[in-house]
Design an enzyme around this catalytic site. Structure first.
Site, PDB file in Angstrom:
ATOM      1  N   SER A  52     -14.625   3.242 -19.823  1.00  0.00           N
ATOM      2  CA  SER A  52     -13.482   3.315 -20.591  1.00  0.00           C
ATOM      3  C   SER A  52     -12.605   4.456 -20.433  1.00  0.00           C
ATOM      4  O   SER A  52     -11.607   4.815 -20.980  1.00  0.00           O
ATOM      5  CB  SER A  52     -13.873   3.332 -22.277  1.00  0.00           C
ATOM      6  N   LYS A  94      -9.426  12.906 -22.346  1.00  0.00           N
ATOM      7  CA  LYS A  94      -9.536  11.514 -22.910  1.00  0.00           C
ATOM      8  C   LYS A  94      -9.278  11.568 -24.258  1.00  0.00           C
ATOM      9  O   LYS A  94      -9.686  12.511 -25.134  1.00  0.00           O
ATOM     10  CB  LYS A  94     -10.997  11.082 -22.837  1.00  0.00           C
ATOM     11  N   SER A 128     -18.977   5.091 -18.942  1.00  0.00           N
ATOM     12  CA  SER A 128     -17.462   5.381 -18.915  1.00  0.00           C
ATOM     13  C   SER A 128     -16.925   6.340 -18.334  1.00  0.00           C
ATOM     14  O   SER A 128     -15.576   6.555 -18.068  1.00  0.00           O
ATOM     15  CB  SER A 128     -17.121   5.468 -20.589  1.00  0.00           C
TER      16      SER A 128
END
Ligand code: GLN
Length: 488
Positions: free
Chosen positions: A153, A78, A177
């Site tokens: 996210s 990420k 997330s």
């Protein structure tokens, strides 16, 4: 087993890839090349990646020792976790052009285990969101239905795993997330206990809530990644100095006799009926494996979302003060003076959700409101923590849907409040600092498409081995994890 062709290599999970590598049936270089082909073919439609560096990855892969725990396994990261020499945008225009000068501890540990980072995945700007639509840089789509969101996210990480564009990925979870996008994309995701994985090198959103964790195709793969990244780090004073169990070794344990709590507050109005049906079936399944299901109560549940949006925004407003045009990334042109530099850099660099949160966070910390909002939220947070502590004296783990809904359409939830409610089942775990996992448990039929549903298991602090064990028993007794999205 016949060795897979380049075309079907990307569909493998980490454990299977590992055995092929160790038997020398494929080489780490070939794996990177096969993955590259897959990503070049599919990612224009999915949009999981913000940056890729196959040349460096191939060079590193050629030297990897396949006998190491993750030797030669490519891993997607990420884009809020620093990987030395690679961009780290946090999905924000304010960090465009910024390259990380060091590896996060989780990355160092992955490298020490032989893994090869090769690409950075899309996310909501600074991890603020539940759909990846708040990324200022790219739109990521759900591989199960390209007009729908992947969740967020860590939407890029979850979409990459679902679309066979990665074997394993790292995400971060502040209020859901990792777990929520894992549920939306039909993959596995763990939020470890606060302090289990070092946050050093993770760009801070809300420091008392953030944790790094794996996103994978199977429960076993998540255990493999946890073995590599968990543990104490002198660079992160909040990391726990506790021994790390072998998460893989514990997977096969029997779930017979374990007590699973069903929080009655989690069966809320507004839960999609297809989600409820899938969760009911999963509960029956766990029951048939020998687990005992008991109803429990977490009375403070209704306050979790409100408390989260006070504490998380307060911490974010402080953490994001460092993006001022002086040290990192974007800098406004021709400033009149230093205040103009700060003001315009932030005005130009941050997107609307980030600004909204900085304003909210500054407000709840301001004198006169501090006691009414921030301090009170901290007190309620303590009550939430106690709720969980009490319940974990009676049960071994808690069970719930990961999200009350399945993946929604891109653009459908324009109202921020509506978006905040997507995290209603995941947020309390971060406030309490406990661990949680989402594992695929079925599909909803929506507009002629199948959309994945996730089952959430929550465990007490440092009980990752237990929730992995339960998730594994469930996964192995079902076929959900074998389903692949229709994307080719
Ligand atoms: N969706 C939540 C938020 O917008 C949680 C995000 C996260 O876990 N990083 O803050």
């Amino acid at each position: 087993m016949t060795p897979p062709t380049r075309n079907d290599l990307p569909a493998l999970n980490v454990a299977d890839l590992q055995s092929l590598l160790r038997r020398r049936e494929i080489s780490p270089g070939e794996v990177i090349r096969a993955l590259r082909e897959r990503i070049e073919a599919i990612d224009p439609n999915v949009g999981a990646y913000l940056s890729l560096d196959f040349d460096t990855a191939e060079r590193e892969a050629e030297h990897s020792n396949v006998e190491l725990p993750l030797g030669g396994i490519p891993i997607a990261i990420k884009d809020i976790i620093n990987v030395n020499g690679q961009p780290c945008t946090c999905g924000s225009k304010i960090l465009k052009g910024y390259h990380a000068p060091y590896d996060a501890t989780a990355i160092q540990k992955l490298r020490a285990a032989g893994a090869v980072p090769f690409g950075k995945t899309n996310l909501d700007e600074f991890a603020m969101g539940s759909s990846t639509e708040n990324s200022a840089l790219k739109s990521t789509r759900n591989p199960w239905h390209l007009s729908r969101v992947p969740g967020g996210s860590s939407g890029g990480s979850a979409a990459a795993i679902a679309a066979d564009e990665a074997f394993a990925a790292l995400g971060s979870d502040t209020g859901g997330s990792i777990r929520q996008p894992a549920a939306f994309c039909g993959v596995v995701g763990i939020k470890p206990t606060y302090g289990r994985v070092s946050r050093f090198g993770l760009v801070a959103f809300a420091s008392s809530l953030d944790q790094i964790g794996p996103v994978t195709k199977t429960v076993r793969d998540s255990a493999l990644i946890m073995n590599a990244i968990a543990g104490h780090d002198p660079h992160d004073s909040t990391s726990l100095n506790e021994p790390v169990p072998d998460y893989v070794a514990g997977l096969e344990k029997d779930v017979r006799g374990l007590r699973l709590g069903l929080p009655k507050e989690y069966m809320i109005e507004g839960t999609d009926p297809q989600v409820r049906t899938a969760i009911d079936a999963a509960i029956k399944q766990l029951n048939s494996l020998g687990a005992e299901i008991v109803e429990v109560s977490l009375p403070t549940t209704e306050y979790a979302v409100a408390v989260y949006y006070i504490i998380a925004t307060a911490e974010a407003s402080a953490n994001l003060a460092r993006f001022d045009g002086v040290r990192y990334g974007h800098r406004a042109h021709n400033p009149k003076d230093v205040l103009d530099l700060y003001g315009r850099t932030r005005e130009e660099g941050f997107g609307p959700e980030v600004k909204r949160r900085i304003i909210l966070g500054t407000y709840v910390l301001s004198s006169g409101y501090y006691d009414a909002y921030y301090l009170r939220a901290q007190k309620v947070r303590e009550l939430i923590r106690r709720d969980f502590a009490g319940v974990f004296e009676k049960v071994d783990a808690l069970i719930s849907p990961t999200s009350p809904i399945t993946a929604f359409k891109v653009g459908e939830r324009a109202d921020p409040l509506q978006m905040y409610l997507a995290d209603i089942f995941t947020i309390a775990a971060n406030l309490a600092g406990i661990c949680g996992i989402s594992v695929p448990c079925g599909f909803a039929e929506v507009d002629g498409h199948r959309l994945p549903i996730g089952l959430q298991l929550l465990g007490k602090a440092l009980d990752e081995a237990r929730i992995l064990q339960i998730a594994y028993a469930y996964e192995q007794s079902t076929n959900w994890h074998k389903a692949r999205p229709p994307i080719r």
